[in-house]
Design a protein around this motif. Structure first.
Motif, PDB file in Angstrom:
ATOM      1  N   LEU A   1      42.724  47.008  37.240  1.00  9.67           N
ATOM      2  CA  LEU A   1      43.512  47.764  38.576  1.00  9.67           C
ATOM      3  C   LEU A   1      43.207  48.975  38.861  1.00  9.67           C
ATOM      4  CD1 LEU A   1      46.903  45.754  38.243  1.00  9.67           C
ATOM      5  CD2 LEU A   1      44.801  45.415  39.957  1.00  9.67           C
ATOM      6  N   TYR A   2      43.097  49.841  37.693  1.00  5.85           N
ATOM      7  CA  TYR A   2      42.989  51.252  37.880  1.00  5.85           C
ATOM      8  C   TYR A   2      41.520  51.757  37.443  1.00  5.85           C
ATOM      9  CZ  TYR A   2      48.113  51.015  37.925  1.00  5.85           C
ATOM     10  OH  TYR A   2      49.412  50.666  38.156  1.00  5.85           O
ATOM     11  N   LEU A   3      41.106  52.626  38.543  1.00 10.07           N
ATOM     12  CA  LEU A   3      39.927  53.204  38.347  1.00 10.07           C
ATOM     13  C   LEU A   3      39.758  54.109  37.197  1.00 10.07           C
ATOM     14  CD1 LEU A   3      38.836  53.502  42.068  1.00 10.07           C
ATOM     15  CD2 LEU A   3      37.707  51.989  40.437  1.00 10.07           C
ATOM     16  N   ASP A   4      40.956  54.812  36.988  1.00 10.10           N
ATOM     17  CA  ASP A   4      41.101  55.724  36.219  1.00 10.10           C
ATOM     18  C   ASP A   4      41.708  55.638  34.737  1.00 10.10           C
ATOM     19  OD1 ASP A   4      43.710  55.425  36.604  1.00 10.10           O
ATOM     20  OD2 ASP A   4      44.056  57.385  36.773  1.00 10.10           O
ATOM     21  N   TYR A   5      41.430  54.036  34.269  1.00  9.67           N
ATOM     22  CA  TYR A   5      42.087  53.557  33.215  1.00  9.67           C
ATOM     23  C   TYR A   5      41.099  53.861  32.049  1.00  9.67           C
ATOM     24  CZ  TYR A   5      43.911  50.227  29.772  1.00  9.67           C
ATOM     25  OH  TYR A   5      44.416  49.710  28.665  1.00  9.67           O
ATOM     26  N   GLY A   6      41.825  54.609  30.963  1.00  6.62           N
ATOM     27  CA  GLY A   6      41.193  55.239  29.815  1.00  6.62           C
ATOM     28  C   GLY A   6      40.431  56.562  30.115  1.00  6.62           C
ATOM     29  N   ARG A   7      40.350  57.027  31.273  1.00  6.86           N
ATOM     30  CA  ARG A   7      39.465  57.980  31.668  1.00  6.86           C
ATOM     31  C   ARG A   7      40.103  59.417  31.867  1.00  6.86           C
ATOM     32  NH1 ARG A   7      34.492  55.493  32.782  1.00  6.86           N
ATOM     33  NH2 ARG A   7      34.766  53.247  33.315  1.00  6.86           N
ATOM     34  N   ARG A   8      39.352  60.344  31.605  1.00  3.30           N
ATOM     35  CA  ARG A   8      40.027  61.708  31.987  1.00  3.30           C
ATOM     36  C   ARG A   8      39.547  62.191  33.344  1.00  3.30           C
ATOM     37  NH1 ARG A   8      37.930  62.550  26.525  1.00  3.30           N
ATOM     38  NH2 ARG A   8      35.865  63.247  27.391  1.00  3.30           N
ATOM     39  N   PRO A   9      40.265  63.292  33.975  1.00  6.46           N
ATOM     40  CA  PRO A   9      39.720  63.814  35.413  1.00  6.46           C
ATOM     41  C   PRO A   9      38.276  63.929  35.273  1.00  6.46           C
ATOM     42  CG  PRO A   9      41.773  64.651  34.700  1.00  6.46           C
ATOM     43  CD  PRO A   9      41.426  64.044  33.299  1.00  6.46           C
ATOM     44  N   GLY A  10      37.636  63.505  36.185  1.00  4.46           N
ATOM     45  CA  GLY A  10      36.298  63.678  36.727  1.00  4.46           C
ATOM     46  C   GLY A  10      35.259  62.651  36.053  1.00  4.46           C
ATOM     47  N   GLU A  11      35.972  61.745  35.236  1.00  2.90           N
ATOM     48  CA  GLU A  11      35.385  60.728  34.718  1.00  2.90           C
ATOM     49  C   GLU A  11      35.415  59.344  35.469  1.00  2.90           C
ATOM     50  OE1 GLU A  11      35.514  62.012  29.993  1.00  2.90           O
ATOM     51  OE2 GLU A  11      36.698  60.430  30.591  1.00  2.90           O
ATOM     52  N   TRP A  12      35.948  59.190  36.616  1.00  2.00           N
ATOM     53  CA  TRP A  12      35.893  58.170  37.528  1.00  2.00           C
ATOM     54  C   TRP A  12      35.743  58.535  38.944  1.00  2.00           C
ATOM     55  CZ3 TRP A  12      40.248  57.970  40.789  1.00  2.00           C
ATOM     56  CH2 TRP A  12      41.363  58.867  40.466  1.00  2.00           C
ATOM     57  N   ILE A  13      35.429  57.295  39.643  1.00  2.00           N
ATOM     58  CA  ILE A  13      35.311  57.689  41.164  1.00  2.00           C
ATOM     59  C   ILE A  13      36.334  57.216  42.026  1.00  2.00           C
ATOM     60  CG2 ILE A  13      33.632  57.109  42.936  1.00  2.00           C
ATOM     61  CD1 ILE A  13      31.499  57.014  40.648  1.00  2.00           C
ATOM     62  N   PRO A  14      37.114  58.085  42.584  1.00  2.00           N
ATOM     63  CA  PRO A  14      37.959  57.369  43.718  1.00  2.00           C
ATOM     64  C   PRO A  14      37.571  56.485  44.468  1.00  2.00           C
ATOM     65  CG  PRO A  14      37.968  59.863  43.655  1.00  2.00           C
ATOM     66  CD  PRO A  14      36.767  59.330  43.050  1.00  2.00           C
ATOM     67  N   ASN A  15      38.588  55.441  45.050  1.00  2.00           N
ATOM     68  CA  ASN A  15      38.328  54.522  46.299  1.00  2.00           C
ATOM     69  C   ASN A  15      38.063  55.075  47.363  1.00  2.00           C
ATOM     70  OD1 ASN A  15      40.757  54.733  47.395  1.00  2.00           O
ATOM     71  ND2 ASN A  15      41.614  53.142  45.969  1.00  2.00           N
ATOM     72  N   VAL A  16      37.714  54.242  48.208  1.00  2.00           N
ATOM     73  CA  VAL A  16      37.367  54.702  49.869  1.00  2.00           C
ATOM     74  C   VAL A  16      38.765  55.541  50.603  1.00  2.00           C
ATOM     75  CG1 VAL A  16      35.673  52.936  50.378  1.00  2.00           C
ATOM     76  CG2 VAL A  16      38.217  52.796  50.878  1.00  2.00           C
TER      77      VAL A  16
ATOM     78  N   GLY B   1      42.229  57.037  46.203  1.00  2.00           N
ATOM     79  CA  GLY B   1      43.204  56.521  45.306  1.00  2.00           C
ATOM     80  C   GLY B   1      42.356  56.107  44.065  1.00  2.00           C
ATOM     81  N   LYS B   2      43.104  55.902  43.137  1.00  2.00           N
ATOM     82  CA  LYS B   2      42.669  55.182  41.821  1.00  2.00           C
ATOM     83  C   LYS B   2      42.796  53.941  41.670  1.00  2.00           C
ATOM     84  CE  LYS B   2      47.336  55.709  39.541  1.00  2.00           C
ATOM     85  NZ  LYS B   2      47.913  56.487  38.615  1.00  2.00           N
ATOM     86  N   GLU B   3      43.219  53.045  43.013  1.00  2.00           N
ATOM     87  CA  GLU B   3      43.384  51.731  42.611  1.00  2.00           C
ATOM     88  C   GLU B   3      41.915  51.141  42.880  1.00  2.00           C
ATOM     89  OE1 GLU B   3      46.971  53.541  44.014  1.00  2.00           O
ATOM     90  OE2 GLU B   3      45.103  53.433  44.803  1.00  2.00           O
ATOM     91  N   ASN B   4      41.579  50.212  41.877  1.00  2.00           N
ATOM     92  CA  ASN B   4      40.334  49.204  42.352  1.00  2.00           C
ATOM     93  C   ASN B   4      40.492  48.275  43.319  1.00  2.00           C
ATOM     94  OD1 ASN B   4      37.796  47.855  41.691  1.00  2.00           O
ATOM     95  ND2 ASN B   4      37.883  48.272  39.751  1.00  2.00           N
ATOM     96  N   LEU B   5      40.158  48.514  44.501  1.00  2.00           N
ATOM     97  CA  LEU B   5      40.265  47.667  45.672  1.00  2.00           C
ATOM     98  C   LEU B   5      39.453  46.257  45.478  1.00  2.00           C
ATOM     99  CD1 LEU B   5      40.315  50.161  48.638  1.00  2.00           C
ATOM    100  CD2 LEU B   5      42.133  49.488  47.131  1.00  2.00           C
ATOM    101  N   ASP B   6      38.299  46.479  44.902  1.00  2.00           N
ATOM    102  CA  ASP B   6      37.612  45.154  44.535  1.00  2.00           C
ATOM    103  C   ASP B   6      38.064  44.443  43.498  1.00  2.00           C
ATOM    104  OD1 ASP B   6      35.709  46.021  46.448  1.00  2.00           O
ATOM    105  OD2 ASP B   6      34.477  47.252  45.020  1.00  2.00           O
ATOM    106  N   ALA B   7      38.716  44.891  42.524  1.00  2.00           N
ATOM    107  CA  ALA B   7      39.317  44.247  41.478  1.00  2.00           C
ATOM    108  C   ALA B   7      40.493  43.408  41.976  1.00  2.00           C
ATOM    109  CB  ALA B   7      39.647  45.104  40.325  1.00  2.00           C
ATOM    110  N   ILE B   8      41.441  44.188  42.802  1.00  2.00           N
ATOM    111  CA  ILE B   8      42.411  43.621  43.341  1.00  2.00           C
ATOM    112  C   ILE B   8      42.248  42.326  44.270  1.00  2.00           C
ATOM    113  CG2 ILE B   8      44.471  43.978  45.009  1.00  2.00           C
ATOM    114  CD1 ILE B   8      44.308  46.975  44.215  1.00  2.00           C
TER     115      ILE B   8
END
Length: 654
Positions: free
Chosen positions: A336-351, A354-361
């Motif tokens: 559900l979360y794009l930043d799960y287990g990641r530090r700032p800068g290690e993940w890509i926000p959604n469109v 936000g940090k929600e993984n819209l495709d996974a939802i």
């Protein structure tokens, strides 16, 4: 005819025609334009009937694999001497990326792989993503196999809607197949496990078992959570038919079977899904989206619609082919979360930033729609560790559509309270009452799972404070509180007899401990809790609504005592009074308010001598007197044993 990529016999389904038990499967259907359309749309939930390996009644086998960026694909196997040019596959002209072909010399039981030629000279031998059987690890080949089985669980299938319902008693025994019990140091096969487990679970009174993943996995130490074979039960314990026998046998003994299923990530083994056709096909190419730092594994690309079809088909396959009664979906929070287990800068926000993984939802909603459309009598359960809203609410209301969700907050709060020395618990009583603030926001499962007895945490018993007597008393009090708290129940193997050492997948449980008085007492106590859970509607009918629960006492910090009522649906269902004393001091003449006059019979006492306790109690029950207390018109005067849970059943006439 035999098949090796589709079920020979389907389950009884509501909303779908019933497949006749024992009927021979039809010729494997060809891939149609409609199949390709659904595949590309991300809604094809039965790709296992089209892709993979299918034995042909005229001889040989048909193969089909998705590898859109490959330059060439062939099938190599035992029948052609592993020659990469002997059985070449051809790409379909429709641009689907599916390669298919027929190997006339292929036979049932033979091992095969796909030789994939990718861009820039990349050549690799891959296991079949849709293989229904595999070599025993550490070998990694796929095996041509039929899925014929004469199911004998019609009685279970007719009644499982009621057994899996939200108002049913559900007590789940979670286990790891390879380390529950062994013979001569070796894990039991599926058939041997079926007989031993059915007898034990039936005697203990659990309603369901939940298997740590038996989907094929190369590393035994991953416990199945690093899956490579999303359509194959691990060959470590036998054939697909052996696993069918396992489920069939448990069903015929009145026990449901749930499977841990892992659509959140997959391992990087060369023969697996990663970099399948020389490109990042199943996973994201960008490591900020496609690499899981916690587990050193790859993350599915839920935005690629063909990948969604692959995962949907895996889920439906286990329900269709193996008659499983539900899926516990692992690590939903990590999806559900794009930043799960990641530090700032290690993940890509959604469109939307936000940090929600819209495709996974979207995928999870489609998963639950597909499962409950085809099998409304099963359950899907989310292991979701955050406060994500409406996980177990319908998709048309904006929820994720799961049937239930693990209550991780209850687990953390309860275990942190129980590990406190009783002298300090008075300052932490709010950890127990807090779970009722949100208890009815979701359909919760209270889980004391394998995660709580690994990685240095110790066993549940070893985490209880005090000397051995107090540890056992604490453990029994914990289980009593858990079994009477709103929500369905799950306990990992060994906990039911108080295993003292931390669980390890090498070896078996310490079964000899159950012969000792204290451990055997815990085991007998668990039998009683499961019996009372099944027999008392108040403990299971209204688990997910406030009407089934009422606090009597939640603030007696000085005595560290809590008391509450549980109620069933019908007015005539007996009301239960639950009282927990979390100190080692017995409390005599402890007054508790009750809603009705009459006799309150003691039906559970964790301090009973037969369970290893000291024998404090209420001589079978007490009569209410018209003395108001706790806002109730009547009250009872109780003896509360030390470190105990007692349950009293209201009876209008003594």
């Amino acid at each position: 005819m035999r098949t090796c990529g589709m079920q020979a016999y389907g389950p009884t389904r509501q909303g779908r025609p019933m497949h006749e038990q024992g009927r021979r499967a039809a010729r494997p259907a060809a891939i149609t334009d409609h199949d390709v359309y659904l595949f590309r749309e991300g809604t094809h939930a039965r790709l296992h009937e089209k892709l993979g390996c299918h034995l042909d009644p005229g001889g040989g086998a048909r193969f089909a694999v998705w590898a859109p960026n490959a330059n060439a694909v062939s099938v190599t196997g035992e029948w052609n001497g592993w020659s990469p040019g002997a059985d070449r596959l051809a790409p379909r002209p429709d641009g689907s990326g599916i390669w298919e072909g027929h190997a006339p010399a292929a036979r049932h039981g033979q091992v095969y792989k796909y030789r994939v030629h990718g861009q820039g000279g990349y050549v690799v031998d891959k296991a079949d993503p849709f293989a229904v059987h595999a070599e025993v690890p550490p070998a990694t080949g796929s095996r041509i196999w039929s899925l014929d089985h004469e199911w004998q669980d019609e009685g279970w299938m007719r009644t499982r809607a009621a057994r899996n319902a939200l108002d049913a008693p559900v007590s789940i025994y979670e286990l790891h197949a390879g380390s529950w019990r062994r013979a001569d140091g070796q894990p039991l096969g599926y058939r041997e496990l079926a007989h031993a487990l059915a007898e034990y679970v039936q005697a203990m009174g659990f309603t369901h078992v939940e298997l740590l993943p038996v989907t094929e996995h190369p590393f035994y130490g991953s416990w199945g959570y690093q899956t490579t074979g999303y359509f194959a039960p691990t060959a470590r314990y036998g054939t697909p038919q052996d696993f069918m026998y396992f489920v069939d046998h448990l069903h015929r003994h009145g026990i449901g079977v749930l499977l841990d299923w892992v659509p959140s990530h997959f391992p990087s083994d060369e023969h697996g899904l990663q970099y399948f056709d020389g490109t990042h096909l199943y996973e994201h190419a960008d490591p900020r989206q496609g690499f899981h730092p916690d587990w050193n594994s790859s993350i599915f690309n839920y935005g690629r619609l063909e990948v969604r079809s692959f995962l949907l088909s895996s889920a439906l396959y286990w329900l269709d082919t193996y008659h499983l009664d539900g899926l516990r979906v692992d690590a939903v929070a990590s999806m559900l979360y794009l930043d799960y287990g990641r530090r700032p800068g290690e993940w890509i926000p959604n469109v939307h930033g936000g940090k929600e993984n819209l495709d996974a939802i979207d995928f999870l909603r489609e998963l639950n729609r597909a499962v409950y459309r085809e099998h409304p009598d099963v359950m899907t359960v989310a292991e979701e560790s955050t406060a994500w809203p409406m996980v177990s609410r319908p998709t048309h209301l904006g929820g994720l559509g799961f049937g239930m969700k693990w209550n991780m907050g209850w687990m953390h709060d309860t275990l942190s309270f129980m590990k406190e020395d009783p002298i300090h618990r008075m300052y932490h009583l709010g950890r127990l009452s807090f779970s009722l603030v949100y208890a009815f926001n979701e359909n919760f499962v209270l889980a004391l799972s394998h995660d709580e007895v690994v990685h240095g945490k110790g066993s549940l018993l070893s985490r209880m404070p005090g000397d051995p007597w107090r540890q056992f008393a604490n453990l029994r009090a914990l289980y009593g509180y858990m079994w009477t708290h709103p929500g369905k129940k799950l306990l990992f193997m060994g906990g039911e007899f108080g295993q003292r050492r931390e669980w390890t997948h090498e070896g078996e449980l310490d079964w000899h401990l159950a012969q000792l008085p204290d451990h055997g007492g815990v085991q007998r106590y668990m039998q009683q809790l499961n019996r009372v859970l099944r027999e008392e509607p108040a403990l299971h009918e209204v688990d997910f609504e406030p009407a089934g629960f009422e606090w009597i006492e939640a603030n007696d910090t000085e005595s560290t005592v809590i008391a509450f009522l549980r109620r069933g649906k019908a007015a005539q269902a007996a009301t239960l009074l639950v009282v927990c004393n979390f100190t080692p001091e017995p409390r005599t003449r402890y007054v508790v308010g009750v809603p009705a006059p009459g006799h309150w019979r003691e039906i559970v006492n964790s301090d009973a001598r037969e369970f290893g306790g000291a024998g404090w109690g209420n001589l079978g029950g007490v009569d209410a007197v018209p003395q108001p207390a706790h806002g109730q018109p009547q009250s009872v005067s109780l003896t509360l044993p030390p470190l105990s849970t007692i349950v009293l059943r209201h009876e209008a006439h003594g």
